[in-house]
Design a protein around this motif. Structure first.
Motif, PDB file in Angstrom:
ATOM      1  N   SER A   1       0.883  -1.157  -0.053  1.00  0.00           N
ATOM      2  CA  SER A   1       0.034   0.155   0.044  1.00  0.00           C
ATOM      3  C   SER A   1       0.804   1.185   0.079  1.00  0.00           C
ATOM      4  CB  SER A   1      -1.040   0.040   1.244  1.00  0.00           C
ATOM      5  OG  SER A   1      -0.122   0.029   2.421  1.00  0.00           O
TER       6      SER A   1
ATOM      7  N   LYS B   1      -0.238   4.936   1.562  1.00  0.00           N
ATOM      8  CA  LYS B   1      -1.501   5.078   1.375  1.00  0.00           C
ATOM      9  C   LYS B   1      -2.291   3.890   2.307  1.00  0.00           C
ATOM     10  CE  LYS B   1      -1.355   6.690  -3.203  1.00  0.00           C
ATOM     11  NZ  LYS B   1      -1.978   6.481  -4.851  1.00  0.00           N
TER      12      LYS B   1
ATOM     13  N   SER C   1      -5.027   0.112  -4.295  1.00  0.00           N
ATOM     14  CA  SER C   1      -5.923   0.390  -5.232  1.00  0.00           C
ATOM     15  C   SER C   1      -5.840  -0.783  -6.348  1.00  0.00           C
ATOM     16  CB  SER C   1      -5.740   1.905  -5.855  1.00  0.00           C
ATOM     17  OG  SER C   1      -4.314   1.587  -6.623  1.00  0.00           O
TER      18      SER C   1
END
Length: 293
Positions: free
Chosen positions: A74, A77, A81
């Motif tokens: 990640s 973040k 995504s």
């Protein structure tokens, strides 16, 4: 035990195309993922040794410079995504450059969005023969059932205090009292014990907080416990660790309730036996389940 099972399958060319390793932070998921990748790609001469840890491939994997291994995480973040997953899997159509397999290690699998998981699912359904996916997660229940059904799930086990102490004695030059303290406060997690010895106080603070919280649930009031909770200013990862410690503390009370003697979190067996005597086994297991959820 997990390494032996996976190693046997690799030696017999019966490895699975997808694995899920679940367990708390510091329980060995990343180490196991790296060892699995090395076993798949090792240039060993002796086929009964997995991996050799000496060949070019093993050394490059240890240095994280092996081109056929992709690490997906990640970053900075909160989630992984769908774009991140699609970009990583864009190389799936190309054969390996250096070895016989391409390995995709999802380091924060439980942080994948639903869209990202669905993007991965497309590759899991019909993967090329050379692809192996390894998903690391604190809890496999955070993944879609369709993903779990296409992978072999291994759960990392908590170690006894004695096992942690033995490991630390072999791998650390710290004084014996510090080794003892680390083995008693790590909740059965070797990575946590190493962090405590390294001076990374997060683990010690979270362990103490979990002990205080559980103690309030048994010796204080619900209001006391609630007020204590409002003082917690932890990150998501820290809360994951906090709950693992809290579950370990309740597990000790369950053990004391049924006459067990192998405490992982607490030191004083009689003290836990006394506190647990005032609760039913149903309440104790219910509390454990609540912490897990």
């Amino acid at each position: 035990k997990i390494k032996a099972l996976i190693g046997r399958d690799i030696l017999e060319k019966r490895q699975h195309h997808a694995y899920i390793f679940e367990g708390p932070a510091g329980s060995g998921k990343h180490l196991l993922a790296r060892e699995t990748a090395k076993a798949l790609l090792c240039l060993r001469a002796d086929t009964n040794t997995l991996p050799c840890n000496a060949c070019l491939h093993c050394r490059k994997i240890d240095a994280q410079s092996y081109t056929d291994i992709a690490y997906i995480d990640s970053g900075d973040k909160a989630t992984v995504s769908v774009e991140t997953v699609r970009n990583a899997l864009a190389t799936l159509a190309y054969a390996p450059d250096e070895g016989d397999y391409k390995v995709y290690i999802f380091e924060d699998a439980d942080k994948m969005t639903i869209q990202a998981q669905n993007a991965l699912l497309l590759s899991l359904e019909e993967p090329p023969a050379y692809a192996v996916f390894i998903l690391l997660t604190t809890d496999s229940a955070a993944l879609l059932e369709t993903i779990r059904s296409r992978a072999v799930i291994f759960s990392m086990e908590l170690f006894s205090r004695e096992a942690v102490l033995a490991y630390l004695q072999q791998n650390s030059n710290a004084p014996k009292p510090r080794l003892q303290e680390a083995s008693e406060t790590c909740g059965g997690i070797i990575g946590a014990a190493k962090s405590i010895l390294d001076g990374k106080t997060d683990m010690a603070v979270l362990s103490s907080a979990a002990g205080n919280f559980i103690s309030l649930l048994f010796t204080g009031t619900a209001a006391d416990a609630l007020i204590y909770c409002t003082q917690m200013k932890y990150s998501r990862t820290q809360f994951d660790t906090f709950f693992v410690f809290a579950m370990s503390a309740v597990r000790d009370k369950i053990s004391a309730k049924v006459g067990g003697r192998d405490l992982l979190f607490y030191k004083k067996e009689e003290e836990q036996r006394t506190e647990a005597a005032g609760s039913t086994l149903k309440r104790l297991t219910g509390l454990y389940d609540s912490l897990y959820e």
